[in-house]
Design an enzyme around this catalytic site. Structure first.
Site, mmCIF file in Angstrom:
data_model
loop_
_atom_site.group_PDB
_atom_site.id
_atom_site.type_symbol
_atom_site.label_atom_id
_atom_site.label_comp_id
_atom_site.label_asym_id
_atom_site.label_seq_id
_atom_site.Cartn_x
_atom_site.Cartn_y
_atom_site.Cartn_z
ATOM 1 N N ASP A 41 -6.152 -25.296 4.551
ATOM 2 C CA ASP A 41 -7.130 -26.120 4.089
ATOM 3 C C ASP A 41 -6.783 -27.146 5.403
ATOM 4 O O ASP A 41 -8.017 -27.874 6.045
ATOM 5 C CB ASP A 41 -6.817 -27.116 2.785
ATOM 6 C CG ASP A 41 -7.916 -26.464 2.174
ATOM 7 O OD1 ASP A 41 -8.563 -25.310 2.279
ATOM 8 O OD2 ASP A 41 -7.455 -26.451 0.228
ATOM 9 N N HIS A 74 -9.339 -36.990 -0.286
ATOM 10 C CA HIS A 74 -8.056 -36.685 -1.021
ATOM 11 C C HIS A 74 -6.975 -36.889 -0.780
ATOM 12 O O HIS A 74 -6.134 -36.281 -1.089
ATOM 13 C CB HIS A 74 -8.267 -35.114 -1.052
ATOM 14 C CG HIS A 74 -9.657 -34.518 -2.040
ATOM 15 N ND1 HIS A 74 -10.120 -34.887 -3.332
ATOM 16 C CD2 HIS A 74 -10.757 -33.782 -1.266
ATOM 17 C CE1 HIS A 74 -10.965 -34.050 -3.353
ATOM 18 N NE2 HIS A 74 -11.599 -32.885 -2.477
ATOM 19 N N GLY A 133 -6.520 -31.215 0.704
ATOM 20 C CA GLY A 133 -8.468 -31.412 1.226
ATOM 21 C C GLY A 133 -8.903 -31.812 2.306
ATOM 22 O O GLY A 133 -9.879 -32.386 1.979
ATOM 23 N N ASP A 135 -19.107 -36.704 -5.393
ATOM 24 C CA ASP A 135 -18.851 -35.678 -3.981
ATOM 25 C C ASP A 135 -18.650 -34.197 -5.238
ATOM 26 O O ASP A 135 -18.347 -35.006 -6.398
ATOM 27 C CB ASP A 135 -17.303 -35.638 -3.555
ATOM 28 C CG ASP A 135 -16.965 -35.007 -2.461
ATOM 29 O OD1 ASP A 135 -17.410 -34.706 -1.122
ATOM 30 O OD2 ASP A 135 -16.677 -33.786 -3.131
ATOM 31 N N HIS A 158 -16.103 -32.597 -5.771
ATOM 32 C CA HIS A 158 -14.711 -32.914 -6.411
ATOM 33 C C HIS A 158 -14.431 -34.065 -6.211
ATOM 34 O O HIS A 158 -14.957 -35.179 -5.578
ATOM 35 C CB HIS A 158 -13.828 -32.684 -5.024
ATOM 36 C CG HIS A 158 -14.034 -31.001 -4.522
ATOM 37 N ND1 HIS A 158 -14.967 -30.880 -3.379
ATOM 38 C CD2 HIS A 158 -14.021 -29.977 -3.702
ATOM 39 C CE1 HIS A 158 -15.509 -29.502 -2.673
ATOM 40 N NE2 HIS A 158 -14.717 -28.964 -3.531
ATOM 41 N N ASP A 207 -21.511 -31.888 -1.542
ATOM 42 C CA ASP A 207 -21.425 -30.595 -1.685
ATOM 43 C C ASP A 207 -21.353 -30.089 -3.447
ATOM 44 O O ASP A 207 -20.805 -29.444 -3.615
ATOM 45 C CB ASP A 207 -20.214 -30.066 -1.704
ATOM 46 C CG ASP A 207 -18.961 -31.423 -1.897
ATOM 47 O OD1 ASP A 207 -19.163 -32.545 -2.597
ATOM 48 O OD2 ASP A 207 -18.253 -31.247 -1.338
ATOM 49 N N TYR A 231 -20.738 -28.722 2.823
ATOM 50 C CA TYR A 231 -20.194 -27.720 3.876
ATOM 51 C C TYR A 231 -21.643 -26.154 3.945
ATOM 52 O O TYR A 231 -20.605 -25.895 5.268
ATOM 53 C CB TYR A 231 -19.422 -26.723 2.820
ATOM 54 C CG TYR A 231 -18.020 -27.907 2.941
ATOM 55 C CD1 TYR A 231 -17.052 -28.797 3.925
ATOM 56 C CD2 TYR A 231 -18.070 -28.450 1.436
ATOM 57 C CE1 TYR A 231 -16.435 -29.628 3.646
ATOM 58 C CE2 TYR A 231 -17.292 -29.776 1.139
ATOM 59 C CZ TYR A 231 -16.409 -29.911 2.485
ATOM 60 O OH TYR A 231 -15.123 -31.470 2.028
#
Ligand SMILES: [Zn+2]
Ligand SMILES: [Zn+2]
Length: 395
Positions: free
Chosen positions: A93, A135, A143, A171, A173, A260, A304
């Site tokens: 990552d 992150h 992340g 997001d 996440h 995302d 992504y």
């Protein structure tokens, strides 16, 4: 609405590049700006484009440990060191990459510029689509994020005198780094809507994460079931964000617009479209004008699929910020350009043909009749139960 907007952008921001094979592909930013330009969005009246300036160490250290910043500077020479692992680097990552500090400081500086322009009144809205790296922690990369530009921009606003900053993160996440940076600080309300940690990185963002100490009640999390679509996603947004923000009365809103959540995103499992996403952007824009004279800082984030999703989603964000939505077909000149830059077939339409409307929020929560609706409404209710009482709101 015709508002003044500062867009911080320069191609140098695409140097934030973890290398071949990494899912965070900087070409997504280049293709976004190219699409917005080809539609005339960035040439609208009131739009100013400014090049980024690197955040100085003392600005980065509003959030980050000086020893961590020091390590990021030397990391390209210390790739294999024990310290690299301790600071979160060296896994798939977060590989160490060339000019990592310089580029990350530019991304962070761009978010601070956007915030400073909004706070000073030089612009009503400020945009940094290369930002939203939510992150990164005080002393650790995570992340794909080296420096936590949303947290640094918010800390800069507090230093400039802001007393109430609302951070809204859509997001897919959890916005864990920003939440952690202000977990005990009642001046910053963090609200994150994300796919549940049961099925997605970073595994946090549960409703009972509500802040600590003086900051208790100033973190809110909605953990959405995998598969959540536009209608349910907007239903969750409508059921949590507006009431909390109206109660909090922010002086400025900082949004993280990671796209995302889209159904084509290869890393996550929500089922949204660009039509749902732009409906959320419109809601935030409206709240910024209703609650804080339009002071709105817009940051990017995850996303992504660099061809089919990110350029359209964030062109819609730029269109919303600068006053009018765009519809219709994708310009042929952009399709030609995109084909030269990445493999795949570029989209024909600017939209996904979805309605972009929410399932109604005023129905009794437990009357939801969708196949996953029970799980969604339990998630919404858990978030309201956890935090609404701290703001004298009925859950
Ligand atoms: Zn506006
Ligand atoms: Zn993300």
């Amino acid at each position: 609405m015709s508002d003044s907007t500062l867009v911080v952008w320069d191609e140098v921001l695409t140097d934030y590049d973890h290398g071949p094979g990494h899912p965070l592909r900087p070409v997504r930013l280049d293709l976004t700006i190219a699409l917005a330009r080809s539609l005339g969005v960035l040439q609208r009246p009131g739009v100013t484009i400014a090049a980024p300036q690197a955040a100085a160490d003392d600005v980065l250290e509003l959030v980050h440990d000086p020893a961590y910043v020091g390590f990021v500077k030397v990391a390209p020479d210390e790739v294999m060191s024990r310290l690299a692992l301790r600071y979160g680097f060296g896994n798939g990552d977060n590989p160490v990459f060339e000019r990592m500090h310089e580029t990350s400081a530019l991304v962070t500086g761009a978010s601070v510029q956007a915030a400073a322009a909004v706070w000073s009144g030089r612009a009503q809205h400020g945009v940094n689509l290369s930002g939203g790296l939510h992150h990164a922690m005080r002393d650790r990369a995570s992340g794909f994020c080296v420096y936590d530009d949303p947290a640094v921009a918010i800390a800069w606003l507090l230093g400039a005198g802001a007393q109430r900053v609302a951070y809204v993160d859509v997001d897919v996440h959890h916005g864990d780094g920003v939440q952690a940076a202000f977990y005990d600080d009642p001046r910053v309300l963090t609200v994150s809507l994300h796919e549940s940690g049961r099925t997605l990185f970073p595994g946090t963002g549960w409703p009972d994460e509500i802040g600590s100490g003086a900051g208790t009640g100033f973190a809110a999390n909605v953990a959405l079931p995998a598969g959540t679509d536009d209608g349910r996603w907007l239903r969750a947004y409508d059921a949590v964000v507006p009431e909390l923000l109206r109660a909090f009365r922010p002086q400025v809103i900082v949004s993280q617009l990671g796209c995302d959540t889209h159904r084509l995103d290869p890393l996550a499992h929500l089922n949204c479209t660009v039509d749902g996403q732009r409906a959320a952007y419109a809601r935030m824009h409206q709240l910024a004008h209703e609650l804080c004279d339009g002071r709105w800082v817009v940051l990017g984030g995850g996303g992504y699929d660099p061809l089919a999703v990110v350029p359209r989603a964030w062109t819609h964000a730029l269109a919303e910020v600068t006053g009018a939505r765009v519809d219709g077909t994708v310009p042929e000149e952009w399709r030609d350009y995109a084909t030269q830059r990445v493999d795949g077939t570029p989209p024909d339409s600017l939209t996904d043909g979805a309605s972009g409307s929410a399932s109604p929020v005023d129905a009794p929560a437990r009357a939801w009749d969708g196949p996953d609706g029970g799980a969604l409404d339990r998630a919404i209710q858990a978030s309201r139960d956890a935090v609404f009482g701290h703001h004298d709101l009925v859950a």
